[in-house]
Design a protein around this motif. Structure first.
Motif, PDB file in Angstrom:
ATOM      1  N   SER A  15     -11.574   3.883  -9.745  1.00 40.03           N
ATOM      2  CA  SER A  15     -10.745   4.248  -8.601  1.00 40.03           C
ATOM      3  C   SER A  15     -11.140   3.490  -7.338  1.00 40.03           C
ATOM      4  O   SER A  15     -10.632   3.779  -6.254  1.00 40.03           O
ATOM      5  N   ALA A  16     -12.010   2.509  -7.474  1.00 41.51           N
ATOM      6  CA  ALA A  16     -12.484   1.751  -6.316  1.00 41.51           C
ATOM      7  C   ALA A  16     -11.318   1.031  -5.640  1.00 41.51           C
ATOM      8  O   ALA A  16     -10.574   0.295  -6.273  1.00 41.51           O
ATOM      9  N   GLY A  17     -11.165   1.269  -4.354  1.00 40.39           N
ATOM     10  CA  GLY A  17     -10.147   0.581  -3.570  1.00 40.39           C
ATOM     11  C   GLY A  17      -8.757   1.145  -3.698  1.00 40.39           C
ATOM     12  O   GLY A  17      -7.823   0.634  -3.072  1.00 40.39           O
ATOM     13  N   VAL A  18      -8.561   2.192  -4.502  1.00 40.16           N
ATOM     14  CA  VAL A  18      -7.224   2.748  -4.709  1.00 40.16           C
ATOM     15  C   VAL A  18      -6.806   3.560  -3.486  1.00 40.16           C
ATOM     16  O   VAL A  18      -7.539   4.425  -3.010  1.00 40.16           O
ATOM     17  N   VAL A  19      -5.621   3.267  -2.975  1.00 35.19           N
ATOM     18  CA  VAL A  19      -5.045   3.985  -1.839  1.00 35.19           C
ATOM     19  C   VAL A  19      -3.907   4.858  -2.365  1.00 35.19           C
ATOM     20  O   VAL A  19      -3.051   4.392  -3.113  1.00 35.19           O
ATOM     21  N   SER A  69      -0.282  -6.596  -4.641  1.00 38.20           N
ATOM     22  CA  SER A  69      -0.926  -5.279  -4.587  1.00 38.20           C
ATOM     23  C   SER A  69      -0.486  -4.477  -5.812  1.00 38.20           C
ATOM     24  O   SER A  69       0.649  -4.008  -5.882  1.00 38.20           O
ATOM     25  N   ILE A  70      -1.383  -4.318  -6.774  1.00 39.01           N
ATOM     26  CA  ILE A  70      -1.050  -3.589  -7.985  1.00 39.01           C
ATOM     27  C   ILE A  70      -0.816  -2.116  -7.635  1.00 39.01           C
ATOM     28  O   ILE A  70      -1.460  -1.566  -6.742  1.00 39.01           O
ATOM     29  N   HIS A  71       0.128  -1.477  -8.337  1.00 42.78           N
ATOM     30  CA  HIS A  71       0.505  -0.116  -7.953  1.00 42.78           C
ATOM     31  C   HIS A  71       1.072   0.643  -9.141  1.00 42.78           C
ATOM     32  O   HIS A  71       1.412   0.058 -10.174  1.00 42.78           O
ATOM     33  N   ARG A  72       1.168   1.965  -8.969  1.00 41.43           N
ATOM     34  CA  ARG A  72       1.699   2.826 -10.025  1.00 41.43           C
ATOM     35  C   ARG A  72       2.197   4.131  -9.421  1.00 41.43           C
ATOM     36  O   ARG A  72       1.949   4.427  -8.243  1.00 41.43           O
ATOM     37  N   VAL A  73       2.900   4.931 -10.234  1.00 43.73           N
ATOM     38  CA  VAL A  73       3.240   6.320  -9.916  1.00 43.73           C
ATOM     39  C   VAL A  73       2.638   7.166 -11.022  1.00 43.73           C
ATOM     40  O   VAL A  73       2.934   6.958 -12.213  1.00 43.73           O
ATOM     41  N   ALA A 125       4.020  18.497  -9.003  1.00 45.18           N
ATOM     42  CA  ALA A 125       2.651  17.983  -9.146  1.00 45.18           C
ATOM     43  C   ALA A 125       2.745  16.571  -9.701  1.00 45.18           C
ATOM     44  O   ALA A 125       3.731  16.191 -10.331  1.00 45.18           O
ATOM     45  N   GLY A 126       1.688  15.783  -9.450  1.00 51.03           N
ATOM     46  CA  GLY A 126       1.699  14.392  -9.887  1.00 51.03           C
ATOM     47  C   GLY A 126       2.685  13.586  -9.059  1.00 51.03           C
ATOM     48  O   GLY A 126       3.056  13.963  -7.944  1.00 51.03           O
ATOM     49  N   GLY A 127       3.104  12.450  -9.607  1.00 53.62           N
ATOM     50  CA  GLY A 127       4.060  11.613  -8.902  1.00 53.62           C
ATOM     51  C   GLY A 127       3.495  10.932  -7.681  1.00 53.62           C
ATOM     52  O   GLY A 127       4.242  10.585  -6.758  1.00 53.62           O
ATOM     53  N   ASP A 128       2.177  10.711  -7.672  1.00 54.63           N
ATOM     54  CA  ASP A 128       1.548  10.060  -6.517  1.00 54.63           C
ATOM     55  C   ASP A 128       1.740   8.548  -6.597  1.00 54.63           C
ATOM     56  O   ASP A 128       1.561   7.946  -7.660  1.00 54.63           O
ATOM     57  N   PHE A 129       2.091   7.945  -5.472  1.00 52.30           N
ATOM     58  CA  PHE A 129       2.156   6.488  -5.394  1.00 52.30           C
ATOM     59  C   PHE A 129       0.770   5.988  -5.032  1.00 52.30           C
ATOM     60  O   PHE A 129       0.221   6.344  -3.983  1.00 52.30           O
ATOM     61  N   GLU A 130       0.181   5.180  -5.908  1.00 53.72           N
ATOM     62  CA  GLU A 130      -1.158   4.643  -5.701  1.00 53.72           C
ATOM     63  C   GLU A 130      -1.110   3.124  -5.789  1.00 53.72           C
ATOM     64  O   GLU A 130      -0.356   2.575  -6.602  1.00 53.72           O
ATOM     65  N   TYR A 131      -1.929   2.477  -4.964  1.00 52.20           N
ATOM     66  CA  TYR A 131      -1.983   1.016  -5.029  1.00 52.20           C
ATOM     67  C   TYR A 131      -3.334   0.508  -4.559  1.00 52.20           C
ATOM     68  O   TYR A 131      -4.088   1.230  -3.894  1.00 52.20           O
ATOM     69  N   VAL A 132      -3.645  -0.711  -4.934  1.00 53.11           N
ATOM     70  CA  VAL A 132      -4.842  -1.398  -4.454  1.00 53.11           C
ATOM     71  C   VAL A 132      -4.365  -2.549  -3.582  1.00 53.11           C
ATOM     72  O   VAL A 132      -3.754  -3.496  -4.075  1.00 53.11           O
ATOM     73  N   PRO A 133      -4.614  -2.485  -2.271  1.00 52.41           N
ATOM     74  CA  PRO A 133      -4.075  -3.496  -1.361  1.00 52.41           C
ATOM     75  C   PRO A 133      -4.599  -4.898  -1.669  1.00 52.41           C
ATOM     76  O   PRO A 133      -5.810  -5.109  -1.797  1.00 52.41           O
ATOM     77  N   LEU A 134      -3.659  -5.817  -1.825  1.00 51.47           N
ATOM     78  CA  LEU A 134      -3.966  -7.249  -1.888  1.00 51.47           C
ATOM     79  C   LEU A 134      -5.109  -7.550  -2.847  1.00 51.47           C
ATOM     80  O   LEU A 134      -6.031  -8.298  -2.530  1.00 51.47           O
ATOM     81  N   ILE A 135      -5.009  -7.015  -4.067  1.00 51.24           N
ATOM     82  CA  ILE A 135      -6.068  -7.201  -5.055  1.00 51.24           C
ATOM     83  C   ILE A 135      -6.104  -8.630  -5.584  1.00 51.24           C
ATOM     84  O   ILE A 135      -7.113  -9.090  -6.111  1.00 51.24           O
ATOM     85  N   ARG A 136      -5.002  -9.362  -5.438  1.00 50.65           N
ATOM     86  CA  ARG A 136      -4.963 -10.757  -5.855  1.00 50.65           C
ATOM     87  C   ARG A 136      -4.251 -11.582  -4.788  1.00 50.65           C
ATOM     88  O   ARG A 136      -3.661 -11.034  -3.851  1.00 50.65           O
ATOM     89  N   ASN A 137      -4.316 -12.908  -4.937  1.00 50.10           N
ATOM     90  CA  ASN A 137      -3.571 -13.789  -4.038  1.00 50.10           C
ATOM     91  C   ASN A 137      -3.081 -14.994  -4.831  1.00 50.10           C
ATOM     92  O   ASN A 137      -3.264 -15.064  -6.047  1.00 50.10           O
ATOM     93  N   ALA A 138      -2.480 -15.923  -4.135  1.00 47.77           N
ATOM     94  CA  ALA A 138      -1.847 -17.059  -4.812  1.00 47.77           C
ATOM     95  C   ALA A 138      -2.843 -17.945  -5.549  1.00 47.77           C
ATOM     96  O   ALA A 138      -2.465 -18.681  -6.474  1.00 47.77           O
TER      97      ALA A 138
END
Length: 273
Positions: A211-215, A232-236, A182-195
């Motif tokens: 959780s808005a925009g979380v994939v 793209s910010i992300h976590r497990v 259980a758990g261990g999900d890879f989650e990210y928000v695509p291209l939340i920032r740029n240069a």
């Protein structure tokens, strides 16, 4: 056991479903379409998953190898910010640059994989690196020169997690081997920032629990994942249960000679090269 595992497949090509992913023919129409698909997905979402890249038999073999190496993993617990750097004191309290969360993970380093390791042989196999370069639309890639960081096996057990963060590298290549119970999900928000725009307000909302925009990327064993995590910010999410989560991390760069700093080596592996 490691020698027995290695003998089950003598060539890295035997690990890959070449009927589905004909990576040995980079000039073929099917493979050119595949690499175009990869680049398009990366441009649109920051990630491209290739499910079933490894055969089920290969996954089973690499899981056995992973379990045989897991006891060697160095388990670290560190607290950091999403930006993986010490924040400047001028940032106000509550700013995303000053948001601290814990990360805990076990890592088997490159120099702990035996020479006959099938995972190591796959990482060192030139055709795989050439395919990944084509998928990223890079002229050429180089394997990391870091004796510990070039190939890692991430071993995550009960309670371990990766906090929300941005990568400091342009891309990461991983192969999913086994999910946790259980758990261990890879989650990210695509291209939340740029240069030109850090988008701090949206990052702040995310860190506060939005959780808005979380994939969420489902972890299917055998999937090759190309991920551009700089923007793209992300976590497990935290792991639960007795089954360890196993993911192979293959480190490449567009320039030769890339190595980790001694500080990063000490934090990640508990020793320096």
């Amino acid at each position: 056991m490691q020698t027995k595992v290695a003998k089950e497949n003598r060539s890295p090509a035997d690990l890959i479903d070449l009927a589905r992913y004909p990576i040995l023919d980079l000039n073929g129409a099917v493979t050119r379409e595949l690499t175009r698909h990869c680049r398009d997905q990366l441009d649109r979402t920051g990630a491209c998953a290739l499910p079933g890249f490894l055969t089920p038999a290969a996954v089973a073999m690499l899981v056995r190898e992973g379990d045989s190496l897991a006891a060697l993993a160095y388990h670290s617990v560190v607290t950091g910010t999403p930006y993986l750097e010490a924040p400047d004191p001028s940032w106000p309290n509550g700013h995303p640059r000053k948001f601290f969360e814990p990360t805990s993970v076990g890592v088997v380093a490159y120099d702990q994989f035996p020479g006959d390791s099938p995972m190591r042989q796959l990482f060192e196999w030139e055709p795989l690196m050439q395919f990944i370069a084509a998928a990223l639309q890079k002229d050429r890639l180089h394997r990391y020169a870091d004796p510990m960081g070039a190939l890692n096996l991430a071993v995550m057990g009960d309670g371990e997690r990766l906090h929300w963060h941005f990568d400091q590298t342009d891309f990461v290549t991983s192969i999913a081997l086994r999910p946790s119970e259980a758990g261990g999900d890879f989650e990210y928000v695509p291209l939340i920032r740029n240069a030109t725009d850090e988008n701090y307000p949206r990052v702040q909302c995310l860190l506060e629990g939005s959780s808005a925009g979380v994939v969420r990327v489902a972890m299917h064993p055998g999937t090759l994942l190309l991920f551009e995590g700089r923007n793209s910010i992300h976590r497990v999410t935290p792991i639960s249960g007795r089954t360890t989560r196993l993911v192979a991390l293959l480190a490449y760069d567009t320039k030769p000679g890339t190595r980790s700093s001694k500080g990063l080596q000490m934090a990640r592996y508990g020793r320096v090269a």
